[in-house]
Scaffold this motif. Structure first.
Motif, short mmCIF file in Angstrom:
data_model
loop_
_atom_site.label_atom_id
_atom_site.label_comp_id
_atom_site.label_asym_id
_atom_site.label_seq_id
_atom_site.Cartn_x
_atom_site.Cartn_y
_atom_site.Cartn_z
N ALA A 150 0.83 -1.20 0.00
CA ALA A 150 0.00 0.00 0.00
C ALA A 150 0.86 1.25 0.00
N ALA A 151 1.98 1.22 0.74
CA ALA A 151 2.88 2.37 0.78
C ALA A 151 3.48 2.64 -0.59
N ALA B 202 -6.84 -0.05 0.84
CA ALA B 202 -7.27 -1.25 1.56
C ALA B 202 -8.55 -1.82 0.96
N GLU B 203 -9.52 -0.96 0.73
CA GLU B 203 -10.79 -1.43 0.17
C GLU B 203 -10.61 -1.92 -1.26
N THR B 204 -9.74 -1.26 -2.02
CA THR B 204 -9.49 -1.71 -3.40
C THR B 204 -8.91 -3.12 -3.41
N VAL B 205 -7.91 -3.36 -2.58
CA VAL B 205 -7.31 -4.70 -2.50
C VAL B 205 -8.36 -5.72 -2.09
N PHE B 206 -9.12 -5.40 -1.07
CA PHE B 206 -10.13 -6.31 -0.53
C PHE B 206 -11.17 -6.68 -1.59
N ARG B 207 -11.71 -5.69 -2.26
CA ARG B 207 -12.78 -5.96 -3.22
C ARG B 207 -12.26 -6.66 -4.46
N GLU C 222 -1.02 -6.44 -9.87
CA GLU C 222 -1.69 -5.52 -10.79
C GLU C 222 -1.68 -4.09 -10.25
N LEU C 223 -1.93 -3.92 -8.95
CA LEU C 223 -1.92 -2.57 -8.38
C LEU C 223 -0.54 -1.93 -8.47
#
Length: 439
Positions: A29-30, A77-82, A112-113
């Motif tokens: 995330a960082a 966080a929500e992007t990874v989770f979903r 991918e992110l």
């Protein structure tokens, strides 16, 4: 690669604005956040995949993403989770808590992110040292991979190692375990069983140790399985005929001691095999033909270094549901301590769990290690007391602190200032613009 050499013997890679060490949830995330904000960002990861405990560690389910009313771990966080749960057909789209993890889907999500945001990534690159430019300033981290030893230089660094390795090596103060006894939370090596009969598994008795009727209570007393000495047994249906296990305890594993971790890995594999044999005996309809397909490549460490920061998040903050002027996220996970003392249990029993809608803030000061000017913390090594560490150590929180650390790192580079000199309102504004949740 810079053609210069470091100390006459180590090559130098010096073109980076931000170097993030550790590719777990916090580090990923960082790195994404720093690159998104325009910083030239490098992520160094010691294994062959991003994601840490959710991928290489085989943790089979996410801790809750909601406070009982709404999702509160938002932004990256929500992007990874979903994204990670999108392909799991057995998971309700609306489910926010204890959602199962397909580690391969999660690996691709992180890949991918990172690629979408232009992060440079080096896998199989293990950081093993820090070089200082002067008091409080890191000049480079020293890492080894197939290219040999390299000194990676940056304007700002982010410690996503989980154990606060970079901060500790750079001279930060830290605590490890109980201040009086040195006791550490129990560790676990997660594992996966395949060829499980899905019908019987999903319709038999609940295996979790909190269920008095679970066979784990008999297994723990069965002398045939000495490796299984307590009733810690969490498991989740992760795919067709496949069940992920967060089960069994390893006592006193110091994550900063390579010999201790190595011995624990061997014992963890014994525990996984013992569970396979025990479940075949005690739950044959579900596990009679099961196969131990994989044990984790990473030890499930629940307690490592707690780095001393500008602000230490305390149990008092947790109990008060405290908010902060510089908060960069919220947390509602309970005080989850494996192998707690009687004193800690009394505090936790008195505290209870948060009610729906309740949470506490995570201040930016807990991401700033004292004595160090160009380093930010993220993940489970942020500044917190031992009780609160039991809550903020989990993956959703790590993602939130990672996004804040990466965003702050990029902003500090752009402004040519130390991260602690940032205008906290400007940092919060940037985080909120990208979907973060705080009060």
């Amino acid at each position: 690669m810079d053609s210069r050499v470091y100390h006459g013997r180590i090559g130098v890679s010096a073109d980076w604005d931000v170097v993030v060490v550790g590719g777990g949830p916090g580090g990923c995330a960082a790195a994404v956040a720093a690159a998104r904000a325009g910083a030239k960002t490098l992520l160094l990861e010691g294994t062959g995949a991003a994601g840490g405990m959710g991928t290489g560690g085989l943790v089979p389910a996410w801790c809750p993403f909601s406070d009982g009313e709404k999702i509160i771990y938002r932004g990256i966080a929500e992007t990874v989770f979903r994204r990670a749960k999108a392909g799991l057909r057995h998971v309700d789209e609306k489910l926010l808590n204890w959602v199962s993890i397909d580690p391969e889907a999660l690996k691709r999500t992180y890949d991918e992110l990172l690629m979408e945001h232009g992060v440079s990534v080096l896998f199989h690159t293990f950081v093993a040292g820090v070089e200082m430019a002067g008091d409080g300033t890191i000049d480079a981290v020293i890492a080894g991979n197939k290219a040999g030893l390299t000194a990676f230089r940056a304007k700002v660094f982010v410690d996503g190692t989980g154990d606060g390795d970079i901060a500790a090596w750079a001279g930060a103060d830290f605590s490890l375990g109980d201040d009086r006894t040195g006791a550490l939370q129990h560790a676990t090596l997660c594992f996966t069983l395949s060829n499980v009969d899905s019908y019987y598994y999903q319709n038999a008795c609940r295996l979790h140790g909190n269920n008095p009727g679970s066979p784990v209570h008999r297994i723990a007393k069965d002398d045939s399985y000495p490796e299984i000495f307590d009733t810690h047994l969490c498991q989740t249906f992760t795919g067709p005929g496949t069940v992920g296990f967060n089960a069994g305890h390893l006592v006193g594993v110091d994550s900063t001691d390579p010999a201790a971790v190595s011995a624990a890995m061997i014992q963890g594999r014994r525990i996984a095999h013992a569970y396979l044999r025990a479940l075949k005996e005690y739950e044959p309809e579900a596990f009679g033909a099961a196969h131990l397909v994989c044990t984790a490549n990473l030890m499930g460490i629940r307690e490592g270094r707690r780095i001393a920061g500008d602000y230490e998040l305390t149990c008092g903050d947790y109990l008060a549901r405290r908010s902060f002027e510089d908060e960069i996220g919220r947390n509602s996970y309970y005080l989850d301590i494996h192998g707690m003392s009687g004193e800690m249990r009394a505090v936790i029993d008195k505290a209870g769990r948060y009610k729906a809608g309740e949470s506490h803030g995570i201040p930016f000061g807990s991401l700033l290690p004292k004595k160090l000017d160009n380093l930010l913390l993220c993940g489970r090594c942020i500044s917190a007391d031992r009780m609160t560490y039991g809550s903020v150590r989990v993956m959703p929180v790590c993602l939130v602190t990672g996004e804040a650390a990466g965003t702050a790192a990029a902003m500090a580079v752009q402004r040519e200032i130390a991260p602690r000199e940032l205008d906290r309102s400007a940092l919060r504004g940037e985080l909120r613009k990208n979907g973060a949740y705080f009060l």
